[in-house]
Design an enzyme around this catalytic site. Structure first.
Site, mmCIF file in Angstrom:
data_model
loop_
_atom_site.group_PDB
_atom_site.id
_atom_site.type_symbol
_atom_site.label_atom_id
_atom_site.label_comp_id
_atom_site.label_asym_id
_atom_site.label_seq_id
_atom_site.Cartn_x
_atom_site.Cartn_y
_atom_site.Cartn_z
ATOM 1 N N GLU A 143 8.058 2.729 -3.242
ATOM 2 C CA GLU A 143 8.707 1.276 -2.673
ATOM 3 C C GLU A 143 10.131 1.249 -3.446
ATOM 4 O OE1 GLU A 143 5.640 -1.227 -1.162
ATOM 5 O OE2 GLU A 143 5.683 -0.433 0.706
ATOM 6 N N GLU A 299 3.613 4.317 5.905
ATOM 7 C CA GLU A 299 2.021 3.603 5.708
ATOM 8 C C GLU A 299 2.288 1.674 6.623
ATOM 9 O OE1 GLU A 299 2.680 1.278 1.810
ATOM 10 O OE2 GLU A 299 2.909 3.040 0.611
HETATM 11 C C1 GAL Z 1 3.180 -0.954 -0.345
HETATM 12 C C2 GAL Z 1 2.813 -0.407 -0.958
HETATM 13 C C3 GAL Z 1 0.997 0.277 -1.079
HETATM 14 C C4 GAL Z 1 0.105 -0.397 -0.954
HETATM 15 C C5 GAL Z 1 0.840 -1.779 0.240
HETATM 16 C C6 GAL Z 1 -0.085 -2.503 0.550
HETATM 17 O O1 GAL Z 1 3.507 -1.715 -0.607
HETATM 18 O O2 GAL Z 1 3.532 0.870 -1.180
HETATM 19 O O3 GAL Z 1 1.105 0.936 -2.400
HETATM 20 O O4 GAL Z 1 0.533 -1.731 -2.186
HETATM 21 O O5 GAL Z 1 1.391 -2.005 0.082
HETATM 22 O O6 GAL Z 1 -0.181 -3.459 1.790
#
Ligand code: GAL
Ligand code: ZN
Length: 629
Positions: A143, A299
């Site tokens: 990110e 994710e």
């Molecule tokens: C994303 C990040 C992850 C984790 C996740 C939690 O922004 O890439 O590492 O923090 O959010 O929602």
């Protein structure tokens, strides 16, 4: 095959747990995990001392279990030794505050020290795991820009000056572009230029826009350097980095050209009724970034996140519905943050695929059910979604429209979403495009507030409509060029002739909060005529030279003045019509372009390849008829 899995952080657990992880991954149908994203301190515990033993065992164990690895370059969170030894790596905010270690992403994107050490770590990993049979793809950093997208330190200031010199060549060219004749801002040499740190009042608009461009470029340079390293080691493996949907800090049109596969992180609020539409919009962007190529949902949360004021769990079935939505809209992979819910650290209240409460849980059952479902959808891999409608979306307009010294505080993204929502409600899939793209494949193109547009972009849009395409242009389009100089004689450039209108004067109504429609009472203006309703956000004095007026402002100083016009197949919209009216207008546009609509209710329908998805976002039971369209 559809990829299924999540971020896997085995270093948070004793090795005894790893065997159970592998067994449970098999049970859930997991076939891909992202490993090592935050492992720098474990892989290089002291500068130049590397320890890959544990990662070797993780990789081997995953391979034995038949799980492939999306291996991270592990550069997302510099270890304490790094910032202790080289404190100049720590980023500085606009107000001059140097951020501290103890969290993550604590690095200045322009820092040569960070760049050198990150590149070395990436090289070591590439060298060690290039031939590992578990390795399926590379995950560069994490990110980019999420927490620190702009840095204002001295190192960044030097890099900004070098970037400007490369862009403009001479300081005179910079002076001309930035309009420094105003407020005594003329520069005699590049050395005098600073990043736009806190200033007494409005900072020079060109300086602000260029700093946004520069900052996005710096992040992209970081990505490029690491990507080149892993590509050299494994030329045939795909390289990605996880995007963040509509993220203001990085122009993903540029990034998408540098990844082999787009991947995205998506965390819509389960408690927010607009989330299905908003999520659909981000999925459509992800699909569009590489022109329809399937992408990966890298994710999402299995249930609740831990970073909102109130972290609602996903309702039963919601996680599956949103996952299917991603597949329907072009995803070939569904992954989560994270595999096993942490017991310590900042994200221990963020849900995991394996929850604190173990596997006799709703979350785990839904995770295994989804894994089985996706396995059954394997043949969809690679197939495409056809969109006949496109929405123009560009970062230059986002950055420039949301500066301070502009006609009103508008939200570029909210405005785009206001036009996307009625399409979603009609089950019309939209692509996103740049204004200079080849638009010939679309029947309808919508242009919400393309504030900053080059002459060539305006010409391209005009040519699209002149050639028969259906074009909807809204207020605050074609206002400034790439240098943020006014597009003269009534704005809109060559679109004036296509639309048959020019804009004489702005009369903004109120600051927006479009996604919260109904919670406040924003000033509205009555709209009368063939298309009647109310307008919010904006009004303006439109001079019509050659167009039909479909709607006029019904009250105030502009009473009787054009609000919505149409010339042939080109519409101009000088306000934000209420939701119903925006829908009615779009119904006319879509009908005249012969694009079919299908009122959604709670059921979202998308066709991908030979599959028709029907996804119910409501809480009542609905019956889905098997319509042929
Ligand atoms: C994303 C990040 C992850 C984790 C996740 C939690 O922004 O890439 O590492 O923090 O959010 O929602
Ligand atoms: Zn910096």
């Amino acid at each position: 095959m559809i990829w299924y899995g999540g971020d896997y952080n085995p270093e948070q657990w004793p090795e005894e747990v790893w065997a159970e992880d592998a067994r449970l991954m098999q049970e859930a149908g997991v076939n891909l995990v992202s490993v090592g994203i935050f492992s720098w301190a474990m892989l290089e515990p002291r500068e130049g001392e590397f320890d890959f033993g544990w990662l070797d065992r993780v990789m081997d164990g995953l391979h034995a279990a038949g799980v492939r690895v999306d291996l991270a370059t592990a550069t997302a969170s510099p270890p304490p030794w790094l910032t202790h030894r080289y404190p100049e790596v720590l980023p500085v905010t606009k107000d001059g505050v140097r951020l501290s270690a103890g969290s993550r992403q604590q690095y200045c994107p322009s820092s040569p020290v960070y760049r050198r050490l990150a590149a070395r770590l990436a090289s070591k990993l590439a060298e060690r795991y290039a031939d590992h049979p578990a390795l399926a793809m590379w995950h560069i950093n994490n990110e980019y820009g999420c927490h620190v997208s702009h840095c204002y330190c001295e190192t960044s200031a030097d890099a900004f000056r070098a970037w400007l010199e490369a862009r403009y060549g001479t300081v005179d060219a910079l002076n001309a572009a930035w309009g420094t004749a105003f407020w005594s801002q003329r520069y005699a040499e590049f050395a005098e230029v600073q990043p736009p740190r806190a200033t007494p009042t409005f900072t020079n608009p060109g300086q602000l826009l260029d700093f946004d461009r520069f900052s996005a470029d710096q992040l992209l340079e970081l990505y490029r350097a690491e990507a080149a390293i892993v590509r050299a080691a494994t030329p045939s493996l795909p390289v990605t980095t996880n995007f963040m949907g509509f993220f203001k800090g990085a122009d993903y049109w540029a990034w998408a050209q540098e990844v082999d596969v787009v991947s995205d992180d998506s965390y819509p609020d389960p408690a927010d009724p607009v989330s299905p539409a908003y999520a659909a919009m981000t999925r459509d962007l992800m699909r569009s970034l590489r022109h329809g190529q399937p992408w990966i949902l890298m994710e999402q949360a299995p249930s609740a996140v831990n970073w909102r004021a109130r972290n609602a769990p996903k309702a039963p079935g919601q996680m599956a519905a949103w996952s299917k939505q991603a597949v329907a809209r072009g995803a070939d992979g569904i992954l989560f943050f994270q595999w096993r819910q942490s017991v310590a650290g900042a994200e221990k209240f963020h849900s995991g695929m394996v929850p604190h409460a173990g596997t006799d849980t709703r979350v785990w059952r839904e995770i295994t059910e989804l894994g089985a479902d996706l396995a059954g959808l394997a043949e969809i891999e690679g197939s495409r979604v056809e969109a006949r409608v496109a929405i123009v979306f560009e970062w230059d307009s986002w950055w420039s429209l949301e500066q301070e010294a502009v006609p009103a505080r508008l939200s570029y993204l909210e405005h785009a979403f206001a036009w996307y929502t009625p399409l979603f409600e009609r089950n019309v899939v939209a692509d996103f495009v740049r204004a200079d793209a080849d638009l010939s494949g679309y029947d309808v193109v919508i242009v919400p507030s393309l504030f900053c547009a080059s002459e060539a972009s305006l010409d391209n849009l005009a040519a699209y409509a002149d050639g028969g395409g259906h074009l909807v242009v809204t207020f605050q389009t074609g206002i400034v060029d790439e240098a943020m100089h006014i597009t003269s004689d009534g704005y809109l450039g060559s679109l004036q002739a296509t639309l048959g209108v020019r804009v004489e004067e702005f009369a903004p109504l109120a600051p927006p909060d479009l996604r919260r429609e109904g919670t406040g009472t924003p000033p509205t203006v009555a709209l009368e005529g063939e298309l009647a309703g109310t307008g919010t956000l904006w009004s303006e004095h439109v001079r019509v030279s050659d167009a039909d007026v479909l709607s006029v402002f019904g009250s105030g100083d502009l009473a009787g003045g054009a609000a919505i016009t149409r010339r042939l197949n080109a519409w101009y919209v000088a306000t934000l019509p209420d939701r119903t009216l925006t829908g009615e207008l779009l119904d006319d546009v879509l009908a005249s372009a012969d694009v079919a609509t299908d009122p959604a209710g709670t059921v979202e329908r998308v066709q991908r390849g030979r599959y028709r998805f029907a996804i119910d976002h409501g809480s009542q039971t609905v019956s889905i008829d098997d319509r042929a369209n």
